[in-house]
Design an enzyme around this catalytic site. Structure first.
Site, PDB file in Angstrom:
ATOM      1  N   LYS A  66       0.834  -1.192   0.000  1.00 52.23           N
ATOM      2  CA  LYS A  66       0.000   0.000   0.000  1.00 52.23           C
ATOM      3  C   LYS A  66       0.877   1.254   0.000  1.00 52.23           C
ATOM      4  O   LYS A  66       1.949   1.266   0.626  1.00 52.23           O
ATOM      5  CB  LYS A  66      -0.903  -0.029   1.235  1.00 52.23           C
ATOM      6  CG  LYS A  66      -1.958   1.053   1.327  1.00 52.23           C
ATOM      7  CD  LYS A  66      -2.854   0.785   2.546  1.00 52.23           C
ATOM      8  CE  LYS A  66      -3.939   1.818   2.703  1.00 52.23           C
ATOM      9  NZ  LYS A  66      -4.833   1.518   3.856  1.00 52.23           N
ATOM     10  N   SER A 140      -9.407   1.508   2.830  1.00 55.32           N
ATOM     11  CA  SER A 140      -8.567   2.357   2.012  1.00 55.32           C
ATOM     12  C   SER A 140      -7.527   1.582   1.217  1.00 55.32           C
ATOM     13  O   SER A 140      -6.906   2.117   0.301  1.00 55.32           O
ATOM     14  CB  SER A 140      -7.864   3.388   2.905  1.00 55.32           C
ATOM     15  OG  SER A 140      -7.055   2.750   3.890  1.00 55.32           O
ATOM     16  N   SER A 164      -9.911  -1.160   6.885  1.00 51.41           N
ATOM     17  CA  SER A 164      -9.317  -1.073   5.554  1.00 51.41           C
ATOM     18  C   SER A 164      -8.593  -2.330   5.117  1.00 51.41           C
ATOM     19  O   SER A 164      -8.300  -2.488   3.927  1.00 51.41           O
ATOM     20  CB  SER A 164      -8.349   0.113   5.495  1.00 51.41           C
ATOM     21  OG  SER A 164      -9.045   1.327   5.699  1.00 51.41           O
TER      22      SER A 164
END
Length: 554
Positions: A66, A140, A164
């Site tokens: 990420k 996210s 997330s």
């Protein structure tokens, strides 16, 4: 050359991954994709190390991180180009995976500053769902989840403050592990809410996720009193406490409950109220002020300069958090302590709480029409987990109207492995191909039987393997994928619970590895392969056609 988990070289897997990236045409997945030539050079180096006998447990595994996690050589942006900085070193989680032989392809898109559960709040574009591009991917950790779901990488790193690392797993039909806070270091991760943040892992199966997680942790978890083999006690709320859900989702959740009961779990009722009340506090209360602590001054400055590159929804959430009074935070902490106590009392001696991961799967248009409302709804079941210092596993649990439906198991801190064992009961039975000491009557066959394995059939491999007699105790063969010049080798296929395959993988001694074995009928199943470095002094026994024939001839 070395064999990867797919029975091919690491280099060939990298080339296949870049071909897959081109084929799926989802540029919004990535913030920074590494140059192919650079990754191929590292793949060759890994193959050479394996051929020399190096032990690399994750060799051939491809992963992504990420975009709020530091990767040396790439900018860390947290989804905001103006925020970019160039880290001097990998975050410890990335370093641990690379040290084990995993190969990183790049950094992935996210809801900016990890603020959101939708996957649309990014200047790099909304990350579309892996199965239905008209729907959200969830955030996210959106890019990481979709990269796994589309088969580009084997696993990917995300983060989880409010869900997330779980909501994107559910919406894309994959596994998401949210470990106990503190098990995985957050050094080198741009904070969202530093006191709540966790680094998570996505994979297509539980064993793959657990294998990656083993190389991310800071060390052994504290020993807990427990019942390692069950029967498991699983808490579930009454249907009227689930609230409004998408059509068919309540029924899919009920089916998951029944599946656990059929697998031997003891199902008990729980009052979900303290969990949902705490979930509402994460964004509606004072705890959101910690997001301002993390990046608020930067956001303020960028707004003063015109706000270029800032997602307006994210900027509004963070900017408003600046003005929350301190007394409100202390009041919310007191209320949270009461809710935490009630939640623990409700859980009692239950091993896990089973919940839908999310109440529905909105379209991109629905989120655009109501960005705050849609996001709040998605966090109904996930927001409270870190506030209560719990561990969680999100796992697929079927489909509704052709789209993935997922559930999560939540439990006390440091029950991560237990939650994974319970989640495995929801997964379809796994299969494994064996060619040596695990064959019926062999010295290691009891290991399969102890895991609940049942013989499916006796067959042969495709004619692309060579068999070698290893110098091990007990004696066993090494299966090598060679393509041309190979032969069909006698094999047995065994069916076993999915959790059993994970245990088998974790207990494999060197030089054995678990990879994909091609069978005579053209199908492939997981099976035992061998590290190339162990074959140098091993006798080639391919001409016998199998391990039992070789032993009988001796």
């Amino acid at each position: 050359m070395s064999t990867s988990p797919e029975g091919s070289t690491t280099l060939s897997r990298v080339r296949a991954a870049y071909a897959r990236i081109e084929a799926v045409d989802r540029p919004e997945i990535w913030i920074d994709l590494r140059a192919r030539q650079e990754v191929e050079a590292q793949a060759r180096a890994i193959d050479e190390r394996l051929a020399d006998g190096d032990r690399l447990p994750l060799a051939g595994r491809l992963f992504a991180a990420k975009g709020n996690i530091d990767v040396a050589g790439l900018p860390t942006t947290a989804g905001c180009p103006a925020y970019a900085y160039h880290p001097a070193a990998d975050a410890p989680v990335v370093a641990g995976l690379r040290a084990a032989g995993a190969l990183l392809l790049g950094t992935t898109n996210l809801d900016q500053f990890a603020t959101g559960l939708v996957g649309t709040r990014s200047p790099h574009g909304a990350v579309r769902n892996a199965l239905d591009p008209a729907r959200i991917s969830g955030g996210s950790s959106s890019g990481s989840a979709v990269a796994v779901a589309l088969g580009i990488v084997d696993f990917a790193l995300g983060t989880d403050t409010a869900g997330s690392g779980r909501v994107p797993a559910a919406l894309n039909g994959i596994v998401g592990l949210k470990p106990t806070r503190g098990l995985v270091p957050t050094e080198g991760v741009v904070p969202a809410c530093a006191s709540l943040d966790c680094v998570t892992v996505f994979a297509r199966t539980l064993p793959e996720a657990e294998q990656a997680l083993a190389h991310m942790t800071t060390g052994a978890a504290p020993a807990l009193p427990g019942r390692p083999g069950g029967p498991w006690r699983v808490a579930v709320p009454p249907p009227d406490q689930l609230g409004a859900m998408d059509e068919g989702w309540a029924q899919a959740y009920g089916a998951a409950v029944r599946r656990l009961a059929a697998a031997g779990a003891e199902i008990r009722s729980i009052d979900l109220t303290p969990f949902t009340e705490a979930a509402a506090m994460l964004y509606e209360g004072a705890f959101v002020a910690e997001r301002y602590t993390a990046v608020g001054s930067f956001v303020d400055k960028l707004i003063e300069e015109g706000g270029e590159g800032l997602d307006p929804t994210v900027a509004g959430i963070i900017a408003r958090a600046r003005d929350i009074p301190a007394h409100r935070l202390f009041a919310d902490q007191d209320r949270l302590a009461v809710l935490r106590g009630r939640a623990r009392s409700e859980l009692g001696d239950a091993d896990a709480l089973l919940l839908p991961t999310a109440p529905g799967h909105p379209t991109l248009a629905e989120v655009a029409a109501d960005p705050l409302g849609a996001n709040a709804r998605l966090g109904r079941f996930t927001n409270s987990t870190n506030l209560f210092d719990l561990a969680a596993v999100a796992a697929p649990a079927g489909e509704v109207n052709g789209l993935p439906f997922g559930v999560m198991l939540i439990g006390p801190a440091y029950t991560d492995e237990r939650l994974a064992r319970i989640a495995a009961l929801l997964q379809p039975a796994a299969r494994v191909a064996v060619v040596g000491a695990h064959l019926t009557g062999g010295p290691l066959n009891p290991q399969l039987l102890s895991l609940g394995a049942v013989l499916d059939r006796t067959t042969t491999t495709a004619p692309v393997y060579r068999l070698h007699a290893l110098r091990t105790t007990p004696p066993k063969p090494g299966l090598e994928h060679v393509g041309e010049g190979g032969a069909a080798i006698e094999a047995e296929v065994w069916r076993l619970p999915a959790e059993g395959l994970g245990r088998l993988l974790s207990s494999l001694p060197r030089p054995m590895t678990l990879g994909s074995v091609e069978l005579a009928d053209g199908t492939s199943v997981p099976g035992f392969l061998c590290e190339p470095g162990a074959l140098g002094e091993a006798e080639d026994i391919t001409a016998y056609g199998g391990w039992r024939a070789y032993l009988d001839a001796g």
